[in-house]
Design an enzyme around this catalytic site. Sequence first.
Site, short mmCIF file in Angstrom:
data_model
loop_
_atom_site.label_atom_id
_atom_site.label_comp_id
_atom_site.label_asym_id
_atom_site.label_seq_id
_atom_site.Cartn_x
_atom_site.Cartn_y
_atom_site.Cartn_z
CB SER A 186 -0.85 0.00 1.27
OG SER A 186 -1.50 1.24 1.43
CE1 TYR A 199 -4.44 -2.47 5.23
CE2 TYR A 199 -3.58 -0.28 4.77
CZ TYR A 199 -4.08 -1.49 4.33
OH TYR A 199 -4.23 -1.72 2.98
N1 LIG Z 1 -8.79 -0.99 -0.98
C1 LIG Z 1 -7.78 -0.13 -0.83
O1 LIG Z 1 -7.97 1.09 -0.70
C2 LIG Z 1 -6.39 -0.64 -0.85
C3 LIG Z 1 -6.09 -1.98 -0.65
N2 LIG Z 1 -4.78 -2.39 -0.62
C4 LIG Z 1 -4.45 -3.78 -0.39
O2 LIG Z 1 -4.88 -4.56 -1.49
C5 LIG Z 1 -5.26 -5.86 -1.06
C6 LIG Z 1 -6.66 -6.20 -1.55
O3 LIG Z 1 -7.54 -5.22 -1.04
P1 LIG Z 1 -9.08 -5.11 -1.47
O4 LIG Z 1 -9.32 -5.88 -2.69
O5 LIG Z 1 -9.42 -3.69 -1.39
O6 LIG Z 1 -9.75 -5.84 -0.21
P2 LIG Z 1 -11.14 -6.62 -0.07
O7 LIG Z 1 -11.55 -6.50 1.36
O8 LIG Z 1 -12.09 -6.17 -1.10
O9 LIG Z 1 -10.72 -8.13 -0.39
C7 LIG Z 1 -9.82 -8.80 0.42
C8 LIG Z 1 -10.19 -10.27 0.46
O10 LIG Z 1 -9.29 -10.92 1.37
C9 LIG Z 1 -10.05 -11.76 2.21
N3 LIG Z 1 -9.40 -12.02 3.48
C10 LIG Z 1 -9.34 -11.24 4.57
N4 LIG Z 1 -8.71 -11.86 5.56
C11 LIG Z 1 -8.36 -13.08 5.09
C12 LIG Z 1 -7.72 -14.20 5.65
N5 LIG Z 1 -7.32 -14.21 6.92
N6 LIG Z 1 -7.52 -15.29 4.88
C13 LIG Z 1 -7.95 -15.31 3.60
N7 LIG Z 1 -8.59 -14.30 3.02
C14 LIG Z 1 -8.80 -13.19 3.76
C15 LIG Z 1 -11.35 -11.01 2.40
O11 LIG Z 1 -12.38 -11.87 2.89
P3 LIG Z 1 -13.61 -11.20 3.73
O12 LIG Z 1 -14.39 -10.43 2.75
O13 LIG Z 1 -14.30 -12.40 4.30
O14 LIG Z 1 -12.98 -10.34 4.74
C16 LIG Z 1 -11.59 -10.52 0.99
O15 LIG Z 1 -12.25 -11.49 0.23
C17 LIG Z 1 -5.13 -5.85 0.45
O16 LIG Z 1 -3.88 -6.41 0.80
C18 LIG Z 1 -5.16 -4.39 0.81
O17 LIG Z 1 -4.48 -4.13 2.01
C19 LIG Z 1 -3.75 -1.52 -0.82
C20 LIG Z 1 -4.00 -0.21 -1.04
C21 LIG Z 1 -5.31 0.35 -1.05
C1 LIG Z 2 -1.15 10.62 3.73
C2 LIG Z 2 -1.25 11.50 2.53
C3 LIG Z 2 -2.34 11.53 1.69
C4 LIG Z 2 -3.54 10.71 1.94
C5 LIG Z 2 -3.50 9.45 2.12
C6 LIG Z 2 -4.59 8.57 2.33
C7 LIG Z 2 -5.94 9.07 2.71
C8 LIG Z 2 -4.33 7.29 2.09
C9 LIG Z 2 -5.20 6.20 2.15
C10 LIG Z 2 -4.67 5.05 1.76
C11 LIG Z 2 -5.31 3.82 1.80
C12 LIG Z 2 -6.76 3.68 2.05
C13 LIG Z 2 -4.50 2.74 1.61
C14 LIG Z 2 -4.85 1.39 1.67
O1 LIG Z 2 -4.02 0.52 1.69
C15 LIG Z 2 -2.34 12.37 0.44
C16 LIG Z 2 -3.57 13.26 0.43
C17 LIG Z 2 -2.33 11.47 -0.75
C18 LIG Z 2 -1.10 13.23 0.28
C19 LIG Z 2 -0.45 13.60 1.53
C20 LIG Z 2 -0.09 12.40 2.33
#
Ligand SMILES: NC(=O)C1=CN([C@@H]2O[C@H](COP(=O)(O)OP(=O)(O)OC[C@H]3O[C@@H](n4cnc5c(N)ncnc54)[C@H](OP(=O)(O)O)[C@@H]3O)[C@@H](O)[C@H]2O)C=CC1
Ligand SMILES: CC1=C(/C=C/C(C)=C/C=C/C(C)=C/C=O)C(C)(C)CCC1
Length: 322
Positions: A186, A199
């Site tokens: 992330s 996280y």
């Molecule tokens: N969405 C975002 O803004 C961002 C996401 N990410 C990362 O991207 C990846 C995917 O995210 P995203 O698609 O948004 O997430 P979602 O919640 O949409 O999907 C994640 C999936 O992982 C499953 N899961 C959770 N815990 C476990 C476990 N212990 N074992 C097996 N499966 C599990 C969830 O199941 P269940 O639904 O039952 O919980 C779900 O099906 C993650 O690693 C996330 O941290 C990174 C940056 C931004």
């Molecule tokens: C900190 C930060 C920002 C906002 C970050 C946010 C809100 C991030 C959310 C991230 C998520 C949800 C990640 C999941 O894995 C900006 C405005 C980009 C720029 C200044 C620094």
Amino acid sequence: MTFVSQTQSAGKSSMAFLLDLLVLLGQLLKIFVETIISWIIPADYKSVAGEVCLITGAGNGMGRLMALNFAQRKAKLVLWDMDAEANKETGALVEQMGGTAFVDVCDVSDKEEIKKAAKRAREAVGDITILVNNAGIVYAKEVLELSEKQIEQTFKVNTLAHFWIVREFLPHMLKTNHGHIVTLASTVGLFASPGMPDYCSSKHAVVGFHQSLYYDLQNFKNNNIKTTLVCPYHVKTGMFRGVTVTHPWLVPSLTPTECVDSIMHAILTNRPFVAMPRLMYLVYNAATWLPMEAQTLCYRFLGADTAIRKFKPNRPYQLEDS
Ligand SMILES: NC(=O)C1=CN([C@@H]2O[C@H](COP(=O)(O)OP(=O)(O)OC[C@H]3O[C@@H](n4cnc5c(N)ncnc54)[C@H](OP(=O)(O)O)[C@@H]3O)[C@@H](O)[C@H]2O)C=CC1
Ligand SMILES: CC1=C(/C=C/C(C)=C/C=C/C(C)=C/C=O)C(C)(C)CCC1
């Protein structure tokens, strides 16, 4: 006598140093030129047909979309999720597209379950050649609001699972000198955002894990195992439902499709690192030299300080624990 030989050897070693430096500068120049050319003329996509691709967290969000993308490109899929129903649906969608999927329930927070599921996958489909460590969780709570169990669970899923799963499948990749390891981290694994200390730290840890693994692989002669570290900003999948900054037009959230398109592009062109949107490279860079007080002001101006407060729990584990 000793003095003379010391000066001579000092002279020799500074020559060797200058020569090494020259070689390094030449190699760096070559990499910069190649990188710029690859921006203008993107590399051809590699084929993943016939590769065995494991995706964790395949039941929802980006995991499901990546599964469909790999299926379209004729990879054989192994889908892990603890949400059995959602994972089955992903499997059915893959099969509707003419693909094959071995759908299995695996809670990746449990080391023993990972070992058992890895054995089942090997028996059913063979060794994994593309590993996408995607499953992740967030509680979106501050340090004193989180329970001890929640803090541990975040690290089990977002960090430790990567160790256990890589340890299962890397040996075969090394034996055949073939494979690709993808880590869903992330942007908050590169620079922190408030309101989610477990996280952010679990993602910082997994960035460190991935990068160390990358350098270890570089030490293998003729290494052909690829790695891709993925660092997206907020994606509208439901995991971070409600989260938004003050001026979303300035830093828009990603749609799951545009994020997965960028991830697939990075994987298929063997890119080691991708952050998206591109603005995040700049933010990441600024975080290394802007004084913390200045960063705080920018966070406030952009609403990064309060973005997480708008979070609405949505996923089963978030609802159970809220
Ligand atoms: N969405 C975002 O803004 C961002 C996401 N990410 C990362 O991207 C990846 C995917 O995210 P995203 O698609 O948004 O997430 P979602 O919640 O949409 O999907 C994640 C999936 O992982 C499953 N899961 C959770 N815990 C476990 C476990 N212990 N074992 C097996 N499966 C599990 C969830 O199941 P269940 O639904 O039952 O919980 C779900 O099906 C993650 O690693 C996330 O941290 C990174 C940056 C931004
Ligand atoms: C900190 C930060 C920002 C906002 C970050 C946010 C809100 C991030 C959310 C991230 C998520 C949800 C990640 C999941 O894995 C900006 C405005 C980009 C720029 C200044 C620094």
